[in-house]
Design a protein around this motif. Structure first.
Motif, PDB file in Angstrom:
ATOM      1  N   GLY A 211      20.582  17.713 -48.078  1.00  0.00           N
ATOM      2  CA  GLY A 211      20.719  19.105 -47.669  1.00  0.00           C
ATOM      3  C   GLY A 211      21.582  19.901 -48.625  1.00  0.00           C
ATOM      4  O   GLY A 211      21.277  21.043 -48.961  1.00  0.00           O
ATOM      5  N   ILE A 212      22.666  19.297 -49.099  1.00  0.00           N
ATOM      6  CA  ILE A 212      23.552  19.980 -50.040  1.00  0.00           C
ATOM      7  C   ILE A 212      22.830  20.271 -51.347  1.00  0.00           C
ATOM      8  O   ILE A 212      22.880  21.386 -51.888  1.00  0.00           O
ATOM      9  N   ILE A 213      22.126  19.278 -51.881  1.00  0.00           N
ATOM     10  CA  ILE A 213      21.423  19.475 -53.146  1.00  0.00           C
ATOM     11  C   ILE A 213      20.273  20.458 -52.977  1.00  0.00           C
ATOM     12  O   ILE A 213      20.065  21.361 -53.785  1.00  0.00           O
ATOM     13  N   GLY A 214      19.520  20.285 -51.902  1.00  0.00           N
ATOM     14  CA  GLY A 214      18.369  21.147 -51.683  1.00  0.00           C
ATOM     15  C   GLY A 214      18.734  22.599 -51.476  1.00  0.00           C
ATOM     16  O   GLY A 214      17.934  23.491 -51.773  1.00  0.00           O
ATOM     17  N   ALA A 215      19.943  22.839 -50.963  1.00  0.00           N
ATOM     18  CA  ALA A 215      20.362  24.215 -50.696  1.00  0.00           C
ATOM     19  C   ALA A 215      21.008  24.884 -51.902  1.00  0.00           C
ATOM     20  O   ALA A 215      21.448  26.028 -51.811  1.00  0.00           O
ATOM     21  N   THR A 216      21.069  24.204 -53.042  1.00  0.00           N
ATOM     22  CA  THR A 216      21.760  24.800 -54.183  1.00  0.00           C
ATOM     23  C   THR A 216      20.945  25.902 -54.850  1.00  0.00           C
ATOM     24  O   THR A 216      21.503  26.838 -55.405  1.00  0.00           O
ATOM     25  N   VAL A 217      19.629  25.786 -54.838  1.00  0.00           N
ATOM     26  CA  VAL A 217      18.789  26.789 -55.497  1.00  0.00           C
ATOM     27  C   VAL A 217      18.177  27.684 -54.428  1.00  0.00           C
ATOM     28  O   VAL A 217      17.256  27.281 -53.722  1.00  0.00           O
ATOM     29  N   MET A 218      18.730  28.865 -54.286  1.00  0.00           N
ATOM     30  CA  MET A 218      18.229  29.822 -53.302  1.00  0.00           C
ATOM     31  C   MET A 218      17.130  30.659 -53.948  1.00  0.00           C
ATOM     32  O   MET A 218      17.402  31.398 -54.923  1.00  0.00           O
ATOM     33  N   PRO A 219      15.894  30.576 -53.461  1.00  0.00           N
ATOM     34  CA  PRO A 219      14.790  31.233 -54.173  1.00  0.00           C
ATOM     35  C   PRO A 219      14.926  32.742 -54.287  1.00  0.00           C
ATOM     36  O   PRO A 219      14.528  33.317 -55.298  1.00  0.00           O
TER      37      PRO A 219
END
Length: 418
Positions: A211-219
């Protein structure tokens, strides 16, 4: 004849124009900075508050390395977006409209608008929770107040873009100060070095790490960053502008990364071993363990985060619509539309913290639609000229996009099946 003004040993003094050159260049570089601070707000939004506090409470400082690692692809992607705007003078939504078939660009616009709406949902709810914690305002009216105040911020952009950037940077400073105060009270810097050693505590800790990694790039801010920089290379200084953008990104996203790490360490010290379950419980726990000052600092940081990130999310939606459809709607009208989902969620009695987490899941759907065209466009010599991505950069972009998409796919599967 000797010039009496020149020393007998050493070089001649610089001419007035030469003496002015270095300060002038520094001033120019400073003038090119600012967009990354607007973008960085997306990395410390209320969704990050919920994720970091939960991760720190459950696993202590063990996931610090994940936050540090996650900042690397975030900086990389934002650097590509900034470069795209500088070099082409166009933003990513405009390029999607110009170079993709309409049957592709229109669905892309629809999903991008949904991503922006999901962003606003999180930010309205975060701001509403903060006002409720600070002043006891019920959540529904608090969400409306958040919408009004963030709309006032939006009036600074784009005509007052520099003022908008400065205001958002100041709010990022409030978030940083609030979290730093909690760190000082908790003494949570002691023993954090071990958190930077990569490891996991079995499969249970894989989900929060993902979740932490996936949330790093905000489209939404991938689209927005290219719009904030698209006029910076207009006078021919494109290389200099690209260098300045990298410095801007390093400082702004580096600050955001430190804020996220500090949140996690505070939660580790305060709640060690038990998930508080909600932001309201985090606020109460901080007050009990660290004192009322820490609870107030947390609520103020959350409020600044909600207001700033809500403004940025709506601004991104405006950029996306204008770029893909060549249509604009008044900011206030867009604000009225985007607040409806948040008001509906709160009126339905949905747990606000749960809604924040689900909004982050919704954001993950939009990541491939932003990253794939970004990597393709920055790798096109026809568009980028001599500032086209090197082959290694393009390969890295493909790998980053693939890894982030895979991690978000895993996150979605776990959320909906686990």
């Amino acid at each position: 004849m000797l010039d009496s003004r020149r020393p007998l040993n050493g070089p001649a003094p610089a001419a007035p124009a030469e003496r002015r050159a270095a300060p002038g260049r520094l001033a120019r570089l400073a003038g090119l900075c600012g967009p990354a601070f607007v973008v960085s707000v997306a990395y410390v939004d209320p969704g990050n508050f919920a994720t970091n506090m939960a991760g720190g409470a459950q696993y202590g400082t063990m996931l610090l390395w994940v936050i540090a690692l996650a900042n690397v692809p975030a900086m990389f992607v934002q650097a590509l977006s900034a470069k795209l705007g500088i070099v082409t003078g166009r933003n990513l939504p405009e390029l999607c409209r110009d170079h993709l078939p309409r049957r592709v660009s229109l669905p892309l616009w629809v999903q991008a608008e949904l991503v922006a709406a999901a962003t606003d949902l999180a930010e309205f709810i975060g701001g509403a929770i903060a006002l409720n914690l600070l002043f006891g305002v019920p959540l529904l009216p608090a969400a409306a107040v958040t919408a009004v105040v963030s709309s006032l911020l939006l009036m600074l952009a784009p005509r007052g873009r520099r003022r908008f950037e400065a205001t958002i940077a100041a709010m990022l400073g409030v978030v940083l100060a609030g979290i730093a105060y909690q760190v000082l009270l908790s003494g949570s810097l002691a023993g954090v070095a071990g958190g930077f050693v990569p490891r996991l505590a079995g499969t249970d800790s894989l989900l929060p790490a993902t979740g932490i990694i996936g949330a790093t790039v905000m489209p939404h801010v991938v689209y927005l960053h290219s719009a904030l920089t698209q006029h910076q290379g207009a006078d021919g200084g494109r290389r200099e502008a690209v260098r300045a953008s990298r410095m801007d990104i390093a400082v702004a996203l580096g600050t955001a990364g430190l804020v996220n790490m500090a949140m996690l360490t505070v939660a580790a010290v305060t709640f060690g071993g038990g998930d508080p379950g909600s932001l309201q419980a985090v606020h109460a726990g901080l007050g009990q363990v660290l004192g009322p000052g820490a609870a107030v600092a947390f609520a103020l940081a959350l409020l600044a985060s909600g207001l700033a990130s809500s403004s940025v999310g709506t601004y991104a939606g405006q950029v996306i619509m204008a770029g893909v459809l060549r249509r604009r709607v008044p900011i206030l009208a867009r604000r009225l539309v985007t607040i409806i989902p948040a008001m509906a969620v709160l009126a339905a009695g949905v747990d606000p913290t749960r809604a924040l987490v689900l909004s982050q899941v919704a954001l993950s759907f939009g990541i491939p639609f932003a990253l794939v065209p970004l990597v393709a466009f920055t790798g096109s010599r026809k568009l980028m000229g001599d500032l086209v991505n090197r082959r290694l950069t393009t390969v890295a972009g493909v790998v980053v996009a693939g890894v982030i998409c895979a991690l978000n796919g895993f996150l979605l599967v776990e959320v909906f099946t686990g």
